[in-house]
Structure formats: structure tokens, C-alpha cells
Design a protein around this motif. Structure first.
Motif, PDB file in Angstrom:
ATOM      1  N   ALA A  40       0.838  -1.204   0.000  1.00 29.74           N
ATOM      2  CA  ALA A  40       0.000   0.000   0.000  1.00 29.74           C
ATOM      3  C   ALA A  40       0.871   1.252   0.000  1.00 29.74           C
ATOM      4  O   ALA A  40       1.950   1.261   0.590  1.00 29.74           O
ATOM      5  CB  ALA A  40      -0.911   0.013   1.218  1.00 29.74           C
ATOM      6  N   HIS A  41       0.390   2.287  -0.679  1.00 30.84           N
ATOM      7  CA  HIS A  41       1.075   3.579  -0.694  1.00 30.84           C
ATOM      8  C   HIS A  41       0.013   4.679  -0.635  1.00 30.84           C
ATOM      9  O   HIS A  41      -0.929   4.678  -1.434  1.00 30.84           O
ATOM     10  CB  HIS A  41       1.917   3.764  -1.959  1.00 30.84           C
ATOM     11  N   LEU A  42       0.164   5.579   0.319  1.00 33.75           N
ATOM     12  CA  LEU A  42      -0.722   6.730   0.449  1.00 33.75           C
ATOM     13  C   LEU A  42       0.115   7.997   0.396  1.00 33.75           C
ATOM     14  O   LEU A  42       1.139   8.093   1.083  1.00 33.75           O
ATOM     15  CB  LEU A  42      -1.453   6.723   1.794  1.00 33.75           C
ATOM     16  N   SER A  43      -0.307   8.950  -0.423  1.00 34.80           N
ATOM     17  CA  SER A  43       0.317  10.276  -0.426  1.00 34.80           C
ATOM     18  C   SER A  43      -0.314  11.072   0.707  1.00 34.80           C
ATOM     19  O   SER A  43      -1.540  11.071   0.865  1.00 34.80           O
ATOM     20  CB  SER A  43       0.073  10.985  -1.753  1.00 34.80           C
ATOM     21  N   LEU A  44       0.509  11.742   1.492  1.00 34.85           N
ATOM     22  CA  LEU A  44       0.022  12.527   2.624  1.00 34.85           C
ATOM     23  C   LEU A  44       0.341  14.004   2.425  1.00 34.85           C
ATOM     24  O   LEU A  44       1.262  14.359   1.689  1.00 34.85           O
ATOM     25  CB  LEU A  44       0.686  12.046   3.920  1.00 34.85           C
ATOM     26  N   THR A  45      -0.413  14.827   3.103  1.00 34.95           N
ATOM     27  CA  THR A  45      -0.158  16.261   3.128  1.00 34.95           C
ATOM     28  C   THR A  45       0.044  16.646   4.591  1.00 34.95           C
ATOM     29  O   THR A  45      -0.911  16.640   5.367  1.00 34.95           O
ATOM     30  CB  THR A  45      -1.345  17.047   2.527  1.00 34.95           C
ATOM     31  N   GLY A  46       1.292  16.880   4.968  1.00 33.39           N
ATOM     32  CA  GLY A  46       1.584  17.237   6.360  1.00 33.39           C
ATOM     33  C   GLY A  46       1.085  16.208   7.350  1.00 33.39           C
ATOM     34  O   GLY A  46       0.411  16.549   8.300  1.00 33.39           O
ATOM     35  N   TRP A  47       1.371  14.943   7.111  1.00 32.75           N
ATOM     36  CA  TRP A  47       0.990  13.790   7.936  1.00 32.75           C
ATOM     37  C   TRP A  47      -0.480  13.401   7.793  1.00 32.75           C
ATOM     38  O   TRP A  47      -0.914  12.434   8.400  1.00 32.75           O
ATOM     39  CB  TRP A  47       1.286  14.019   9.423  1.00 32.75           C
ATOM     40  N   SER A  48      -1.274  14.124   7.018  1.00 28.35           N
ATOM     41  CA  SER A  48      -2.711  13.843   6.910  1.00 28.35           C
ATOM     42  C   SER A  48      -3.066  13.234   5.564  1.00 28.35           C
ATOM     43  O   SER A  48      -2.506  13.606   4.531  1.00 28.35           O
ATOM     44  CB  SER A  48      -3.519  15.124   7.091  1.00 28.35           C
ATOM     45  N   PHE A  49      -4.027  12.312   5.577  1.00 28.66           N
ATOM     46  CA  PHE A  49      -4.551  11.698   4.358  1.00 28.66           C
ATOM     47  C   PHE A  49      -5.831  12.440   3.992  1.00 28.66           C
ATOM     48  O   PHE A  49      -6.915  12.128   4.477  1.00 28.66           O
ATOM     49  CB  PHE A  49      -4.798  10.206   4.589  1.00 28.66           C
ATOM     50  N   LEU A  50      -5.683  13.454   3.151  1.00 28.66           N
ATOM     51  CA  LEU A  50      -6.790  14.337   2.783  1.00 28.66           C
ATOM     52  C   LEU A  50      -7.614  13.747   1.640  1.00 28.66           C
ATOM     53  O   LEU A  50      -7.147  12.855   0.923  1.00 28.66           O
ATOM     54  CB  LEU A  50      -6.237  15.702   2.382  1.00 28.66           C
ATOM     55  N   PRO A  51      -8.821  14.234   1.426  1.00 31.21           N
ATOM     56  CA  PRO A  51      -9.674  13.700   0.350  1.00 31.21           C
ATOM     57  C   PRO A  51      -9.019  13.718  -1.027  1.00 31.21           C
ATOM     58  O   PRO A  51      -9.262  12.822  -1.838  1.00 31.21           O
ATOM     59  CB  PRO A  51     -10.901  14.616   0.379  1.00 31.21           C
ATOM     60  N   GLU A  52      -8.163  14.685  -1.313  1.00 33.89           N
ATOM     61  CA  GLU A  52      -7.530  14.768  -2.634  1.00 33.89           C
ATOM     62  C   GLU A  52      -6.218  13.978  -2.729  1.00 33.89           C
ATOM     63  O   GLU A  52      -5.636  13.875  -3.807  1.00 33.89           O
ATOM     64  CB  GLU A  52      -7.285  16.228  -3.026  1.00 33.89           C
ATOM     65  N   ASN A  53      -5.746  13.391  -1.634  1.00 39.09           N
ATOM     66  CA  ASN A  53      -4.509  12.607  -1.665  1.00 39.09           C
ATOM     67  C   ASN A  53      -4.715  11.278  -2.386  1.00 39.09           C
ATOM     68  O   ASN A  53      -5.734  10.608  -2.202  1.00 39.09           O
ATOM     69  CB  ASN A  53      -3.977  12.344  -0.258  1.00 39.09           C
ATOM     70  N   SER A  54      -3.712  10.888  -3.176  1.00 31.12           N
ATOM     71  CA  SER A  54      -3.804   9.641  -3.944  1.00 31.12           C
ATOM     72  C   SER A  54      -3.325   8.447  -3.124  1.00 31.12           C
ATOM     73  O   SER A  54      -2.614   8.596  -2.135  1.00 31.12           O
ATOM     74  CB  SER A  54      -2.985   9.752  -5.232  1.00 31.12           C
ATOM     75  N   TRP A  55      -3.743   7.258  -3.566  1.00 28.98           N
ATOM     76  CA  TRP A  55      -3.332   6.016  -2.911  1.00 28.98           C
ATOM     77  C   TRP A  55      -3.365   4.871  -3.906  1.00 28.98           C
ATOM     78  O   TRP A  55      -4.053   4.932  -4.927  1.00 28.98           O
ATOM     79  CB  TRP A  55      -4.231   5.696  -1.712  1.00 28.98           C
ATOM     80  N   THR A  56      -2.593   3.833  -3.627  1.00 32.01           N
ATOM     81  CA  THR A  56      -2.644   2.575  -4.375  1.00 32.01           C
ATOM     82  C   THR A  56      -2.524   1.444  -3.362  1.00 32.01           C
ATOM     83  O   THR A  56      -1.920   1.616  -2.295  1.00 32.01           O
ATOM     84  CB  THR A  56      -1.502   2.441  -5.407  1.00 32.01           C
ATOM     85  N   ALA A  57      -3.087   0.295  -3.689  1.00 29.96           N
ATOM     86  CA  ALA A  57      -2.980  -0.872  -2.808  1.00 29.96           C
ATOM     87  C   ALA A  57      -3.179  -2.144  -3.613  1.00 29.96           C
ATOM     88  O   ALA A  57      -3.915  -2.155  -4.609  1.00 29.96           O
ATOM     89  CB  ALA A  57      -4.023  -0.797  -1.693  1.00 29.96           C
ATOM     90  N   GLU A  58      -2.503  -3.186  -3.196  1.00 30.93           N
ATOM     91  CA  GLU A  58      -2.629  -4.523  -3.779  1.00 30.93           C
ATOM     92  C   GLU A  58      -2.803  -5.484  -2.608  1.00 30.93           C
ATOM     93  O   GLU A  58      -2.056  -5.418  -1.631  1.00 30.93           O
ATOM     94  CB  GLU A  58      -1.358  -4.914  -4.537  1.00 30.93           C
ATOM     95  N   ALA A  59      -3.768  -6.388  -2.701  1.00 32.61           N
ATOM     96  CA  ALA A  59      -3.973  -7.386  -1.649  1.00 32.61           C
ATOM     97  C   ALA A  59      -4.340  -8.715  -2.297  1.00 32.61           C
ATOM     98  O   ALA A  59      -5.049  -8.746  -3.305  1.00 32.61           O
ATOM     99  CB  ALA A  59      -5.081  -6.951  -0.702  1.00 32.61           C
ATOM    100  N   SER A  60      -3.863  -9.791  -1.713  1.00 28.88           N
ATOM    101  CA  SER A  60      -4.223 -11.121  -2.211  1.00 28.88           C
ATOM    102  C   SER A  60      -4.650 -11.993  -1.039  1.00 28.88           C
ATOM    103  O   SER A  60      -4.103 -11.900   0.060  1.00 28.88           O
ATOM    104  CB  SER A  60      -3.055 -11.758  -2.968  1.00 28.88           C
ATOM    105  N   PHE A  61      -5.680 -12.804  -1.286  1.00 27.82           N
ATOM    106  CA  PHE A  61      -6.247 -13.714  -0.292  1.00 27.82           C
ATOM    107  C   PHE A  61      -6.234 -15.122  -0.862  1.00 27.82           C
ATOM    108  O   PHE A  61      -6.376 -15.299  -2.074  1.00 27.82           O
ATOM    109  CB  PHE A  61      -7.714 -13.364  -0.009  1.00 27.82           C
ATOM    110  N   GLU A  62      -6.128 -16.119   0.005  1.00 32.96           N
ATOM    111  CA  GLU A  62      -6.242 -17.502  -0.434  1.00 32.96           C
ATOM    112  C   GLU A  62      -7.095 -18.284   0.552  1.00 32.96           C
ATOM    113  O   GLU A  62      -6.738 -18.417   1.732  1.00 32.96           O
ATOM    114  CB  GLU A  62      -4.866 -18.158  -0.564  1.00 32.96           C
ATOM    115  N   LYS A  63      -8.248 -18.745   0.070  1.00 32.98           N
ATOM    116  CA  LYS A  63      -9.189 -19.558   0.856  1.00 32.98           C
ATOM    117  C   LYS A  63      -9.531 -18.915   2.196  1.00 32.98           C
ATOM    118  O   LYS A  63      -9.443 -19.530   3.245  1.00 32.98           O
ATOM    119  CB  LYS A  63      -8.642 -20.967   1.046  1.00 32.98           C
ATOM    120  N   VAL A  64      -9.950 -17.659   2.133  1.00 28.70           N
ATOM    121  CA  VAL A  64     -10.332 -16.907   3.323  1.00 28.70           C
ATOM    122  C   VAL A  64     -11.848 -16.979   3.484  1.00 28.70           C
ATOM    123  O   VAL A  64     -12.582 -16.668   2.547  1.00 28.70           O
ATOM    124  CB  VAL A  64      -9.880 -15.432   3.195  1.00 28.70           C
TER     125      VAL A  64
END
Length: 126
Positions: A40-64
Motif C-alpha cells: 500500500a502507498h498513500l500520499s500525505l499532506t503534512g501527515w494527513s490523508f486528505l480527500p484529494e490525496n492519492s493512494w494505491t494498494a494490492e492485496a491477495s487472499f487464499e481460501k479466506v
């Protein structure tokens, strides 16, 4: 570990946290019977995750078990079974987008009248 309503039993990985970014690389998380590998990667503005900040994430599950995903997300789904798949998220906090490929094994649907399992694009009543 608890963050913004999400509770995990275990989390490990490489963490970068600064006023401009939060990155979790090569991570593994567990909550009950749910285990996942994630990035996961989140762009922050002064330590805050604001509505306009971008993010990406990858997750994988197996037999959950779906019930484990429900506990993690605080949601309830009209089905149960074992979920295997990869999910990809991106966008901004204000406009998130999640896609994925998954398989639901041993599915039991509760509010769906049909003799076949629902397709991922169908809405389930409930």
C-alpha cells in the motif's frame, strides 16, 4: 493493532511514514482466519490523508472465509464461502476505485433465488 475502525491481530512488513507518504511494502496481515499479503502507498499532506490525496494498494487472499472479511470490513454479505483472489485499489481518498479477480468456493447464498451462483457483476438482494 487498530486503525480507523480496522482491527488486526498481526501485521508485519516494511513501513515508511513521513509527512508526505505512508508506504507498507511486502506486508502480511492476519485477523482471525483471514490472512493476506499486501502492498500500500498513500500520499500525505503534512501527515494527513486528505480527500484529494492519492493512494494505491494490492492485496491477495487464499481460501479466506467470507465471514473473516465481514469482521475486518464491518460489512455483511448475503453469502458465505471461501474467497481466493487479488484486489487492486487506487484513486484518491475522495474517489477510490477497487478492482479484482476472485473465486468464491463452497458458496452458499442467502437471499438469492437461483440454482447457479451469482456472477460478480450481479447485485444480490439483502
Amino acid at each position: 493493532m487498530r486503525y480507523d475502525g480496522v482491527l488486526l491481530d498481526y501485521l508485519d512488513g516494511d513501513l515508511t511514514y513521513s509527512p508526505a507518504e505512508f508506504t507498507l511494502a511486502r506486508a502480511h496481515a492476519r485477523r482471525g482466519q483471514m490472512e493476506t499479503d499486501l502492498e500500500a502507498h498513500l500520499s500525505l499532506t503534512g501527515w494527513s490523508f486528505l480527500p484529494e490525496n492519492s493512494w494505491t494498494a494490492e492485496a491477495s487472499f487464499e481460501k479466506v472465509p467470507v465471514e473473516s472479511i465481514e469482521l475486518l470490513s464491518g460489512s455483511s454479505y448475503p453469502m458465505n464461502g471461501l474467497l481466493t483472489g487479488q484486489f487492486h485499489g487506487r484513486g484518491t481518498r475522495e474517489e477510490p476505485s477497487v478492482t479484482g479477480l476472485f473465486d468464491l468456493a463452497d458458496a452458499k447464498c442467502t437471499d438469492y433465488l437461483s440454482n447457479r451462483p451469482p456472477r460478480a457483476t450481479e447485485r444480490l438482494a439483502g
